[in-house]
Design a protein around this motif. Structure first.
Motif, PDB file in Angstrom:
ATOM      1  N   TYR A 147       0.839  -1.199   0.000  1.00  0.00           N
ATOM      2  CA  TYR A 147       0.000   0.000   0.000  1.00  0.00           C
ATOM      3  C   TYR A 147       0.876   1.253   0.000  1.00  0.00           C
ATOM      4  O   TYR A 147       0.618   2.209  -0.744  1.00  0.00           O
ATOM      5  N   CYS A 148       1.926   1.266   0.824  1.00  0.00           N
ATOM      6  CA  CYS A 148       2.822   2.434   0.877  1.00  0.00           C
ATOM      7  C   CYS A 148       3.504   2.665  -0.455  1.00  0.00           C
ATOM      8  O   CYS A 148       3.630   3.816  -0.906  1.00  0.00           O
TER       9      CYS A 148
ATOM     10  N   HIS B 137       0.983   4.134  -2.956  1.00  0.00           N
ATOM     11  CA  HIS B 137       0.496   5.484  -2.664  1.00  0.00           C
ATOM     12  C   HIS B 137       1.625   6.480  -2.371  1.00  0.00           C
ATOM     13  O   HIS B 137       1.361   7.606  -1.953  1.00  0.00           O
TER      14      HIS B 137
ATOM     15  N   HIS C  62       4.065   6.531  -0.082  1.00  0.00           N
ATOM     16  CA  HIS C  62       4.510   6.783   1.287  1.00  0.00           C
ATOM     17  C   HIS C  62       5.943   6.281   1.474  1.00  0.00           C
ATOM     18  O   HIS C  62       6.247   5.127   1.153  1.00  0.00           O
TER      19      HIS C  62
ATOM     20  N   THR D 117      -6.913  -6.599   5.084  1.00  0.00           N
ATOM     21  CA  THR D 117      -7.035  -5.804   3.857  1.00  0.00           C
ATOM     22  C   THR D 117      -8.101  -4.728   4.015  1.00  0.00           C
ATOM     23  O   THR D 117      -8.016  -3.678   3.375  1.00  0.00           O
TER      24      THR D 117
ATOM     25  N   GLU E 142      -5.695   0.789   4.717  1.00  0.00           N
ATOM     26  CA  GLU E 142      -5.753   2.233   4.464  1.00  0.00           C
ATOM     27  C   GLU E 142      -5.942   3.000   5.767  1.00  0.00           C
ATOM     28  O   GLU E 142      -5.319   4.051   5.979  1.00  0.00           O
TER      29      GLU E 142
ATOM     30  N   ALA F 161      -2.576   3.024   7.625  1.00  0.00           N
ATOM     31  CA  ALA F 161      -1.586   3.890   6.979  1.00  0.00           C
ATOM     32  C   ALA F 161      -1.907   5.360   7.199  1.00  0.00           C
ATOM     33  O   ALA F 161      -1.015   6.166   7.506  1.00  0.00           O
ATOM     34  N   ARG F 162      -3.160   5.723   7.048  1.00  0.00           N
ATOM     35  CA  ARG F 162      -3.535   7.125   7.235  1.00  0.00           C
ATOM     36  C   ARG F 162      -3.325   7.557   8.681  1.00  0.00           C
ATOM     37  O   ARG F 162      -2.860   8.669   8.945  1.00  0.00           O
TER      38      ARG F 162
END
Length: 268
Positions: A31-32, A35, A37, A252, A256, A259-260
């Motif tokens: 994910y990072c 996106h 990160h 899953t 998000e 991470a946020r």
């Protein structure tokens, strides 16, 4: 995608004991990367007796964005945090904690939200269901709150310690007045949603969290155990004509959110 780790990379550690079963780093790091990160999640195997000392040391690591927490540390980490969200404070558990620049930790609990979001993403509705939740520990506590908030008609909580199940039911009834929330035995008859919120099924030879003979055809049986991907409970549930929902969807469903919470500026 390029995943170089540099001197500016934000580090997140995943506190667990044991850590060999962890799958969250794979999803979080992907994910990072997707996106943009500059962050990496690294699994840390920390025994319960060493958790407080490890946590104290993490306060002094300037590169640390925070921690993600799993079995058996969720209740302990909540007690080690300097502040908690309303949800984590009410439940007394945390599965993530953000480090502030002054070395303080603010804890949050996303297991419940992630579990429900995982169901939604798979096209499963919980509204109006009669739910049996197996377990009253860290993850189960968060899931219990999210199931009630998400609209189940009835929630029964089964746990090896009936006192612990009753204590959680009492707390939830105080927060959700008028809702049907009880402690009950691990008997799935009469329930169309059965959730294993325990770690049973992670190790070979674990007992089943519920007698599969009590599972009713057509019920949805859901897991929090991610490894193995298909647990003995899910295999037996499928043979009984039940729908099944794998444990990986709980992670899953909240990647998000994690991470946020860890990487975005508060209030941004």
């Amino acid at each position: 995608m390029d995943r170089r780790i540099t001197g500016t990379t934000h580090v997140v550690v995943h506190l667990a004991y044991p850590s060999h079963h962890l799958r969250t780093p794979t999803y979080f790091n992907a994910y990072c990367a997707e996106h943009g990160h500059d962050a990496v999640l690294v699994p840390w195997q920390v025994a319960p007796e060493n958790l407080a000392a490890a946590f104290e040391g993490l306060r002094r690591i300037d590169s640390l964005a925070g921690v993600i927490v799993t079995i058996p540390h969720k209740t302990s980490v909540a007690g080690l945090c300097d502040s908690l969200s309303d949800t984590a404070g009410f439940l007394g558990v945390a599965n993530v904690a953000r480090r502030t620049p002054d070395g303080r930790f603010h804890g949050e609990m996303f297991d419940g939200a992630g579990f429900v979001q995982g169901l939604v993403r798979e096209g499963r509705s919980i509204n109006g269901r009669n739910a049996l939740l197996l377990g009253a520990g860290g993850a189960a506590t968060g899931i219990a709150e999210a199931l009630v908030r998400g609209g189940v008609a009835r929630l029964a909580i089964a746990n090896r310690s009936m006192d612990k199940a009753e204590e959680l039911a009492v707390r939830l009834r105080s927060a959700f007045a008028g809702r049907d929330i009880v402690a009950a035995p691990a008997d799935a008859r009469g329930f169309d949603l059965v959730v294993n919120g325990t770690s049973l099924g992670m190790k070979a030879g674990d007992p089943l969290p519920v007698d599969p003979e009590t599972l009713e055809p057509g019920a949805l049986v859901a897991e929090v155990v991610m490894e193995p991907d298909v647990t003995p409970l899910l295999r037996l549930a499928s043979k009984r004509g039940c729908g099944t929902h794998r444990g990986v969807h709980m992670i899953t469903g909240q990647i998000e959110l994690l991470a946020r919470f860890l990487l975005d500026e508060p209030g941004a």
